[in-house]
Scaffold this active site. Sequence first.
Site, mmCIF file in Angstrom:
data_model
loop_
_atom_site.group_PDB
_atom_site.id
_atom_site.type_symbol
_atom_site.label_atom_id
_atom_site.label_comp_id
_atom_site.label_asym_id
_atom_site.label_seq_id
_atom_site.Cartn_x
_atom_site.Cartn_y
_atom_site.Cartn_z
ATOM 1 N N ARG A 130 37.340 51.120 33.738
ATOM 2 C CA ARG A 130 38.142 52.551 34.537
ATOM 3 C C ARG A 130 38.124 54.130 33.595
ATOM 4 O O ARG A 130 38.623 53.590 32.450
ATOM 5 C CB ARG A 130 39.397 52.386 34.992
ATOM 6 C CG ARG A 130 40.137 51.300 36.349
ATOM 7 C CD ARG A 130 41.057 51.240 36.798
ATOM 8 N NE ARG A 130 41.993 50.626 35.760
ATOM 9 C CZ ARG A 130 42.902 49.465 36.053
ATOM 10 N NH1 ARG A 130 42.881 49.038 37.708
ATOM 11 N NH2 ARG A 130 43.159 49.497 34.730
ATOM 12 N N SER A 193 42.035 45.339 26.247
ATOM 13 C CA SER A 193 42.720 44.495 26.814
ATOM 14 C C SER A 193 41.863 43.515 25.928
ATOM 15 O O SER A 193 41.380 42.665 26.442
ATOM 16 C CB SER A 193 43.175 44.269 27.777
ATOM 17 O OG SER A 193 43.305 45.389 28.420
ATOM 18 N N ASP A 246 46.622 46.639 27.469
ATOM 19 C CA ASP A 246 47.073 47.262 28.587
ATOM 20 C C ASP A 246 48.325 46.654 28.165
ATOM 21 O O ASP A 246 48.997 47.326 29.473
ATOM 22 C CB ASP A 246 46.033 46.974 29.432
ATOM 23 C CG ASP A 246 45.571 45.402 29.475
ATOM 24 O OD1 ASP A 246 46.506 44.786 28.412
ATOM 25 O OD2 ASP A 246 45.427 44.166 30.479
HETATM 26 P P1 ADP Z 1 42.408 43.461 35.567
HETATM 27 O O1 ADP Z 1 42.938 42.207 35.090
HETATM 28 O O2 ADP Z 1 40.519 42.916 35.222
HETATM 29 O O3 ADP Z 1 42.153 44.807 35.370
HETATM 30 P P2 ADP Z 1 43.068 42.266 38.297
HETATM 31 O O4 ADP Z 1 44.327 43.004 38.241
HETATM 32 O O5 ADP Z 1 42.285 43.214 39.195
HETATM 33 O O6 ADP Z 1 41.828 42.917 37.283
HETATM 34 O O7 ADP Z 1 42.592 40.941 38.406
HETATM 35 C C1 ADP Z 1 41.079 41.272 38.570
HETATM 36 C C2 ADP Z 1 41.616 38.850 38.492
HETATM 37 O O8 ADP Z 1 42.248 38.970 39.602
HETATM 38 C C3 ADP Z 1 40.324 38.333 39.295
HETATM 39 O O9 ADP Z 1 40.211 36.669 38.283
HETATM 40 C C4 ADP Z 1 40.029 37.718 40.957
HETATM 41 O O10 ADP Z 1 39.800 36.779 40.708
HETATM 42 C C5 ADP Z 1 41.811 37.813 41.140
HETATM 43 N N1 ADP Z 1 42.407 38.086 42.034
HETATM 44 C C6 ADP Z 1 41.968 39.253 42.665
HETATM 45 N N2 ADP Z 1 42.630 39.126 44.277
HETATM 46 C C7 ADP Z 1 43.049 38.379 43.768
HETATM 47 C C8 ADP Z 1 43.921 37.798 45.337
HETATM 48 N N3 ADP Z 1 44.326 38.119 46.005
HETATM 49 N N4 ADP Z 1 44.312 36.495 44.809
HETATM 50 C C9 ADP Z 1 44.384 36.083 43.373
HETATM 51 N N5 ADP Z 1 43.852 36.133 42.797
HETATM 52 C C10 ADP Z 1 43.424 37.417 42.903
HETATM 53 MG MG MG Z 2 44.207 44.988 34.505
#
Ligand code: ADP
Ligand code: MG
Length: 501
Positions: A130, A193, A246
């Site tokens: 991002r 991160s 993060d």
């Molecule tokens: P990041 O950690 O990459 O910044 P996110 O916080 O969006 O991004 O986390 C992404 C992770 O969350 C992915 O591994 C995905 O499988 C999981 N995820 C996304 N939506 C859901 C949901 N509805 N329930 C459980 N896990 C989810």
């Molecule tokens: Mg994140």
Amino acid sequence: MPNLNDPRIPVLLFGLTTGIALSAVVQYLYQTYQTQKTITEAQSEVPQDELDSIAPSTAAEATIDRIRKEFYIPAARLQNMLKAFVKDMQRGLKQDGAIMKMIPSYVTRRASGSETGTYLALDLGGTNFRVCQVTLEGAGKVRTKQRKFVVSQELQKGTGTALFDFLAECVEKFLEESGIGKDTRMHLGFTFSFPVMQQAVNKGVLMSWTKGFTASNVVNEDVVSLLQAAFKRKNMNIKVAALVNDTVGTLASHAYVDPATVAGIILGTGTNAAYVEKIDQIPKWKGARPASGEMIVNMEWGNWGADRIPLPSTHYDNKLDRHSPNTGQQLYEKMISGMYLGEITRYVLLDLIATGELLRGQEVPELKKQYSFDTANMSRIERDYTKDLSDTRLLLEELYGITTSTLADREIVKHVCQFVGTRAARLAAVGIAGIVTKINKLDGCTIAIDGSVYEHYQHFGNRVRDALRELLGMCSDSIVLAQARDGSGQGAALIAALAES
Ligand code: ADP
Ligand code: MG
């Protein structure tokens, strides 16, 4: 006319009756076989409503019970893990090279809310990369504008130079779209991160990649210099002013809103936490004593349990670990976070098919693909409250072309998701309780939590709460778990602003 007194007659009659009886038996057996055969042949064409009416049998219940036991962590075990966790926090604060790295972030003060100015923030380390523009308006007000980019597998696993060039290119695009000239002087906070050995607020060396990244020539390098060099190659006038995890960003930005915030936790692709520690509780800190007497510590808690002792690993966890690029590392993370929960579930389902307990042993080739079962599916399945689990049926069909699942099969699948998801939440609670216990905030504090697993997995939060109550009793009621959203970007900008002032 045969002579009835002929001694051969009884023998003949006996033979005849036996023959008739035998042929009747044979015919009966044959018919039964035929019927059976047609039943078996028709099995694959059994109408869905008939499949649906095959309710969980004793066998299915036994299967569910077995998996439940494999994934259940009793309260006493949670308590033991909590004690071990706090000890491992102390070890990490004492010296380098511990299982939990407990990295001083060089962030020693929290924003006052009066900071102003426009900053850029980058967030690398998850599913999306991002770029954000953050305008601090003073009086605790923040405006943000952001764009997401996908970091392809090739970039994640290619060369470091290609990866950092890509990051700079995304910023260039973002500035162009925002009507900001690419040679405008801007300060940037870089949320990165991964485990970094922080050496200043804007300097830190990558210790090891996690979450599937393996880009070359980055480990043991200062990632700020790498990013700064990529901007230079593009003649961009950007100064990388802060390097932030993060978790640290989440903590910093939530503390801006709620001063009782003592920790920032990520439950997303990976998992990690940062918290506010007293400087004299960090024996390994050799720098100057900060005026605040405090330091935000990036725990790198995902690596907890790398000595395997405290974690309740199953053979599914071990298999996942063996097939991951960072075998033996991040074992706690591998039982908790979004990247892995679906994968554990997938291994359980494969096992149940192999033993014939699921889908009558029918192989599902697509299910053999690594990481083909996203954690988001687990929350969707757990939210399926239809009587015949029709949403789960649809999902299994969409994902894997499974058209022959019985209701019993789907009950099993739903339970597996529930057990894997519950264990994850209970383990996360151990970490949260660990922080609160370590800093003695049982009388009340706020924990800011970001990440899709916490935000979108409907049951996750309640399960964490339940386990916290088992761990801390009534005290857990005074711990506020606050949903933080995109705190890391804002946090990075705030820290860049603080660094500059
Ligand atoms: P990041 O950690 O990459 O910044 P996110 O916080 O969006 O991004 O986390 C992404 C992770 O969350 C992915 O591994 C995905 O499988 C999981 N995820 C996304 N939506 C859901 C949901 N509805 N329930 C459980 N896990 C989810
Ligand atoms: Mg994140």
